[in-house]
Design an enzyme around this catalytic site. Structure first.
Site, PDB file in Angstrom:
ATOM      1  CD  GLU A   1      31.558  33.362  49.170  1.00 14.61           C
ATOM      2  OE1 GLU A   1      31.900  34.445  49.703  1.00 14.61           O
ATOM      3  OE2 GLU A   1      32.103  32.912  48.146  1.00 14.61           O
TER       4      GLU A   1
ATOM      5  CG  HIS B   1      36.674  38.947  47.772  1.00 13.53           C
ATOM      6  ND1 HIS B   1      37.414  39.333  46.673  1.00 13.53           N
ATOM      7  CD2 HIS B   1      35.750  38.058  47.317  1.00 13.53           C
ATOM      8  CE1 HIS B   1      36.944  38.709  45.607  1.00 13.53           C
ATOM      9  NE2 HIS B   1      35.939  37.935  45.964  1.00 13.53           N
TER      10      HIS B   1
END
Length: 381
Positions: free
Chosen positions: A316, A263
């Site tokens: 996700e 991320h």
């Protein structure tokens, strides 16, 4: 000559505005909406309560929530004109069609530039856009499957209605609550690409619909909102436990990114991923056990191959698992994300509209030094 400021590529760690909407603390693995821990909101609130919070900067009383739902209800049903348009867009992906359909819905309202209307009118435009978005997306999905769109039911909440309007079946309370957790967790997340895009457009004074359509375009990229289905596709590609390590190493050696890991902000566990893993655990089953095994091995191998990078699962990875178990079709994974993020975008647009300063950075030219003489006949030699 004016003095220019050098900034990192991608504006990494550059603060471009003040906000009261929320914050992401990547080193801590923490983020919040307004003054509340976002994960705690997911545990204790309905989607509509958090939507109210993002709109009014405080949690509602029961009476305020009832009034809010009544205000939103008329906007959830598609107009006949919009219903006539949607069959022409349904052949494409729902998210691609949303760009055109939402633009048409906002133009038909009609929405005026945020620069030309007061805050109450802007807020009402935002409620309309947030309410009509899931109706558009689910209608286009069903039309693409040769089915008729469904109107929302008054006896169902936001998440349950979304599943109902997608699948045609009233979901179990467990499935509806799982999707509600996901939707709350993804309403807002700092100045990501789509949120920043919405604020740039709003800073020009354009109407709220224009800013939302621009945000949808940014979200459609696989490096932003398009990863949940791809992360689940990776589990399919691995196939079984005996193939996990070989597949992971093969992807890394080929220079391909493993979707659902890493991320831009978090340098520790993504709190959204941790909570969605708990949600997935409540479903249980082989896919959950397999996903947890894959997660563990990816993190271990990434730590071995890329020491010091601190790469963990992002939202996700388990979002895909939860949506699959709750009955959301894979082509609807990113559209589902959009139905929650539109609330966060709208909050940011309304905040940006209170400050009319246009966002106008500069670029550094690195091409051939000018001026190069233009040939008299206009042609290159």
């Amino acid at each position: 000559m004016p003095e220019f400021i050098e900034v990192p590529k991608g504006l990494d760690r550059v603060i471009v505005a003040d906000t009261e909407i929320g914050d992401v603390r990547g080193e801590e693995g923490f983020y919040h909406y307004r003054q509340y821990n976002a994960v705690e909101l997911a545990k204790h609130c309905s989607f509509e309560q958090v939507w109210y919070l993002m709109t009014h900067a405080e949690l509602p009383t029961r009476a305020q929530l009832d009034a809010f739902k009544a205000q939103v209800a008329p906007y959830r049903t598609l107009t006949p004109q919009l219903r006539d348009l949607l069959p022409h867009l349904a052949a494409d992906s729902p998210l691609d069609g949303l760009r055109t359909a939402l633009s048409a819905a906002c133009a038909a309202r009609p929405m005026k530039p945020v620069l030309d209307i007061d805050e109450a009118a802007r807020a009402d435009d935002a409620l309309f856009a947030c309410a009509v978005t899931p109706a558009i997306l689910t209608a286009m999905w069903r039309l693409g499957q040769g089915q008729e769109p469904l109107d929302p039911r008054e006896d169902l909440g936001y998440a349950a209605n979304y599943l109902y309007m997608t699948t045609g079946e009233v979901p179990s309370p467990e499935a509806a609550r799982a999707i509600e957790h996901y939707l709350i967790l993804t309403i807002d997340h700092g100045f990501n690409a789509s949120t920043f895009t919405s604020r740039v457009i709003a800073s020009t004074g354009a109407d709220l619909g224009a800013a939302l359509v621009g945000a949808i375009g940014a979200l459609s990229g696989p490096l932003h909102g398009g990863a949940p289905a791809r992360a689940l596709d990776a589990l399919d590609a691995i196939g079984g436990r005996d193939n996990i390590d070989a597949w992971i190493r093969g992807e890394l050696e080929a220079g391909r990114r493993i979707m659902g890991f890493g991320h831009a902000v978090y340098k520790t566990d993504d709190p959204r991923s941790l909570h969605l893993r708990d949600v997935a655990d409540e479903f249980g089953g082989d896919i959950v056990d397999f996903a947890k095994t894959v997660e563990r091995r990816v993190v271990e191998i990434l730590a071995e191959v890329k020491p010091g990078r601190k790469l963990y699962t992002n939202v996700e990875f388990y979002a895909g698992v939860v949506m699959e178990l709750a009955g959301v079709p894979r082509p609807m994974f990113t559209p589902t994300f959009t139905t929650s993020r539109v609330v966060g975008w709208s909050a940011n647009i309304l905040e940006q509209a209170r400050d009319s300063k246009i966002i106008r950075p500069r670029a550094r030219y690195v091409g051939t030094p000018p001026p190069v003489p233009v040939p008299e006949d206009g042609f290159a030699d």
